[in-house]
Design a protein around this motif. Structure first.
Motif, mmCIF file in Angstrom:
data_model
loop_
_atom_site.group_PDB
_atom_site.id
_atom_site.type_symbol
_atom_site.label_atom_id
_atom_site.label_comp_id
_atom_site.label_asym_id
_atom_site.label_seq_id
_atom_site.Cartn_x
_atom_site.Cartn_y
_atom_site.Cartn_z
ATOM 1 N N GLY A 101 0.992 -1.188 -0.044
ATOM 2 C CA GLY A 101 0.155 -0.108 0.010
ATOM 3 C C GLY A 101 0.905 1.236 -0.281
ATOM 4 N N LEU A 102 1.945 1.265 0.903
ATOM 5 C CA LEU A 102 2.869 2.398 1.085
ATOM 6 C C LEU A 102 3.434 2.620 -0.321
ATOM 7 N N ALA A 103 4.091 1.708 -1.146
ATOM 8 C CA ALA A 103 4.900 1.757 -2.481
ATOM 9 C C ALA A 103 3.729 2.267 -3.378
ATOM 10 N N LEU A 104 2.620 1.666 -3.512
ATOM 11 C CA LEU A 104 1.536 2.002 -4.733
ATOM 12 C C LEU A 104 1.174 3.546 -4.357
ATOM 13 N N LEU A 105 0.871 3.718 -3.122
ATOM 14 C CA LEU A 105 0.502 5.368 -2.863
ATOM 15 C C LEU A 105 1.426 6.425 -3.186
ATOM 16 N N PHE A 106 2.989 5.719 -2.876
ATOM 17 C CA PHE A 106 4.194 6.618 -3.237
ATOM 18 C C PHE A 106 4.179 6.843 -4.515
ATOM 19 N N MET A 107 3.776 5.637 -5.561
ATOM 20 C CA MET A 107 3.912 5.957 -6.996
ATOM 21 C C MET A 107 2.467 6.718 -7.219
ATOM 22 N N HIS A 108 1.447 6.574 -6.625
ATOM 23 C CA HIS A 108 0.440 7.477 -6.840
ATOM 24 C C HIS A 108 0.685 9.001 -6.892
ATOM 25 N N SER A 109 1.528 9.360 -5.949
ATOM 26 C CA SER A 109 1.886 10.828 -5.833
ATOM 27 C C SER A 109 2.725 11.484 -6.866
ATOM 28 N N PHE A 110 3.271 10.664 -7.673
ATOM 29 C CA PHE A 110 4.258 11.001 -8.798
ATOM 30 C C PHE A 110 5.164 11.973 -8.591
ATOM 31 N N GLY A 111 5.751 12.172 -7.497
ATOM 32 C CA GLY A 111 6.568 12.949 -6.968
ATOM 33 C C GLY A 111 5.969 14.481 -6.468
ATOM 34 N N ASN A 112 4.587 14.708 -6.345
ATOM 35 C CA ASN A 112 4.069 15.817 -5.984
ATOM 36 C C ASN A 112 3.840 15.962 -4.601
ATOM 37 N N PHE A 113 4.810 16.488 -3.734
ATOM 38 C CA PHE A 113 4.596 16.559 -2.353
ATOM 39 C C PHE A 113 4.219 18.014 -1.917
ATOM 40 N N ASN A 114 3.057 18.359 -2.674
ATOM 41 C CA ASN A 114 2.689 19.840 -2.103
ATOM 42 C C ASN A 114 1.918 19.728 -0.906
ATOM 43 N N LEU A 115 1.787 20.708 -0.135
ATOM 44 C CA LEU A 115 1.136 20.683 1.277
ATOM 45 C C LEU A 115 -0.391 20.608 1.004
ATOM 46 N N LEU A 116 -0.859 19.417 0.472
ATOM 47 C CA LEU A 116 -2.156 19.032 0.324
ATOM 48 C C LEU A 116 -2.739 17.878 1.227
ATOM 49 N N SER A 117 -3.903 17.700 1.084
ATOM 50 C CA SER A 117 -4.454 16.628 1.855
ATOM 51 C C SER A 117 -3.853 15.396 1.675
ATOM 52 N N GLY A 118 -3.487 14.921 0.382
ATOM 53 C CA GLY A 118 -2.956 13.714 -0.038
ATOM 54 C C GLY A 118 -1.412 13.428 0.748
ATOM 55 N N THR A 119 -0.725 14.688 0.701
ATOM 56 C CA THR A 119 0.545 14.722 1.198
ATOM 57 C C THR A 119 0.486 14.421 2.749
ATOM 58 N N LEU A 122 -0.145 10.546 2.935
ATOM 59 C CA LEU A 122 1.093 10.064 2.768
ATOM 60 C C LEU A 122 2.186 10.066 3.785
ATOM 61 N N TYR A 123 2.514 11.233 4.196
ATOM 62 C CA TYR A 123 3.473 11.107 5.550
ATOM 63 C C TYR A 123 2.735 10.427 6.644
ATOM 64 N N SER A 124 1.522 10.382 6.836
ATOM 65 C CA SER A 124 1.040 9.463 7.977
ATOM 66 C C SER A 124 1.143 8.182 7.814
ATOM 67 N N LEU A 125 0.931 7.654 6.498
ATOM 68 C CA LEU A 125 1.028 6.431 6.133
ATOM 69 C C LEU A 125 2.592 5.774 6.161
ATOM 70 N N ILE A 126 3.628 6.621 5.853
ATOM 71 C CA ILE A 126 4.985 6.352 6.025
ATOM 72 C C ILE A 126 5.285 6.391 7.441
ATOM 73 N N ALA A 127 4.443 7.021 8.291
ATOM 74 C CA ALA A 127 4.940 7.014 9.689
ATOM 75 C C ALA A 127 4.447 5.734 10.193
ATOM 76 N N LEU A 128 3.039 5.362 9.740
ATOM 77 C CA LEU A 128 2.460 3.962 10.328
ATOM 78 C C LEU A 128 3.527 3.075 9.785
ATOM 79 N N VAL A 129 3.811 2.873 8.616
ATOM 80 C CA VAL A 129 4.436 1.505 8.212
ATOM 81 C C VAL A 129 5.914 1.630 9.069
ATOM 82 N N ILE A 130 6.541 2.853 9.210
ATOM 83 C CA ILE A 130 7.747 2.779 9.914
ATOM 84 C C ILE A 130 7.745 2.338 11.433
#
Lengths: 306, 97
Positions: A101-119, A122-130
């Motif tokens: 899930g983390l890998a697929l959602l990371f690819m979903h971002s396509f490198g866009n890490f603007n401070l929007l709801s999705g980012t 994603l950060y929360s998901l990264i923290a969750l997996v870690i």
């Protein structure tokens, strides 16, 4: 407590079970496949955005993986139809789906890490997996630390060391107290030399200042808290068994066992509260993901219908 | 949330709990660390004394003291404390070598 079969409780314990191997293989295949598709899409397509067709496919697949990671393990834990070892397999799939899930959602971002709801999601998901990986590492380390502390708290026969030490200490204290009480520190009264000037046996000293009713420095120091009674060499207290030594050693052993028990309790709290923290992060990620889906749907749905 | 209690129990207490175990397997069914099936009788026999079989040792090394086994026990036993004694036995046997 002695055993003949398997021995040792090593710090690094690794065993590849069938369920783990299967889940690891599936996760690797999915991530590799999605990665190849991502690279290919980067070369051929011009629309490299999270809301592109592939971006949305990644979003759906990633969210599905996260949903499966949360639901399958939770349902398996609460299920009444269980078999031995099935929960372990479910735990391996939980980890595999989380990573996918983390890998697929990371690819979903396509490198866009603007401070929007999705980012934020994603950060929360990264923290969750870690936090999940840290939790698994703690699961490996902390039981070994607890076992080391419990080893200090139990005797070789598996009995409570505090109780054993306390009994020995009590025996020492009782014995020594009785011995000291039986020993008359002050010499018999009739043998004590008379110190008073009025005594008829005592010759009047040429130096009147020598005879005094004041306490001697030795008598004064005996009343101080630092005074320690040391019997003479010829005293009955110095005979073998007169006074049992080792009270201080027992007291320090008692302190070390108490410290071990406190550490054991602390390690147990770490195991349990880390789970609470992981679940809390999962709830936060779910809420942020819902917020992001609502936000994205408000943007996407009008474009789809017009 | 969690009661401040110690995880471990003494050998005599564990012996009492093993005597009270009804062998329903609920603790093993609730365990997320158990990968290979083992029987509760074998686990109970090897917890306090005697030789430890590879399957039981593997389970003891995999167990991460999550406490999931405690709640489902219908007679209120503490399988996590039993597992801890097994781990201490393994630890001591390793040091003896």
């Amino acid at each position: 407590m002695h055993s003949e079969g398997e021995k040792g409780y090593p710090w690094y314990f690794f065993s590849l079970t069938r369920a783990w191997g299967k889940s690891l293989l599936v996760a690797l295949l999915v991530i590799t496949g999605a990665g190849v598709l991502y690279l290919w899409y980067n070369r051929v397509a011009t629309d490299l955005a999270p809301d592109s067709s592939l971006g949305l496919s990644y979003a759906v697949a990633g969210t599905l993986c996260l949903g499966l990671a949360a639901a399958l393990y939770t349902l398996r834990r609460r299920s009444r139809k269980r078999a031995l070892g099935h929960l372990n397999a479910a735990l391996h799939w939980h980890v595999a789906f989380g990573v996918m899930g983390l890998a697929l959602l990371f690819m979903h971002s396509f490198g866009n890490f603007n401070l929007l709801s999705g980012t934020y999601a994603l950060y929360s998901l990264i923290a969750l997996v870690i936090s999940g990986f840290i939790g698994r590492s703690l699961d490996q380390i902390i039981p070994r630390l607890i076992a080391t502390e419990v080893h200090k708290a139990l005797t070789a026969q598996g009995e409570d060391r505090i109780e054993t030490i306390s009994q020995q200490l009590q025996h020492i204290v009782v014995h020594n107290t009785q011995e000291l009480a039986a020993f008359d520190v002050t010499p018999p009264k009739e043998k004590r030399p008379r110190r008073f000037a009025s005594s008829p046996d005592l010759q009047t000293s040429w130096d009147l200042a020598y005879i005094t009713l004041e306490e001697t420095p030795q008598e004064l120091s005996r009343d101080t808290p630092q005074y320690r009674f040391v019997p003479e060499k010829r005293s009955p207290l110095t005979r073998p068994g007169g006074l049992i030594p080792g009270a201080q050693e027992h007291i320090s052993a008692l302190h070390s066992v108490q410290t071990a028990l406190q550490r054991e309790q602390c390690y147990r709290y770490i195991i349990r509260y880390w789970r609470v923290f992981h679940i809390g992060l999962a709830v936060l990620t779910a809420l942020l993901t819902l917020w992001h889906i609502t936000y994205a749907a408000q943007l996407l749905l009008p474009t789809l219908f017009h | 949330m969690f009661k401040p209690v110690l995880l471990h129990k003494t050998g005599p207490q564990i012996a009492q709990e093993i005597q009270a175990c009804i062998g329903c397997n609920e603790c093993l069914l609730a365990c997320p660390a158990l990968a290979e099936p083992i029987t509760i009788d074998v686990l109970n026999c090897q917890t306090l004394s005697g030789s430890i079989s590879p399957a039981v040792a593997h389970f003891a090394r995999s167990c991460y003291q999550c406490g999931a086994c405690v709640d489902p026990c219908p007679v209120g036993l503490h399988r996590d404390a039993m597992m801890m004694l097994l781990k201490v036995r393994l630890l001591r046997s390793g040091w003896e070598e």
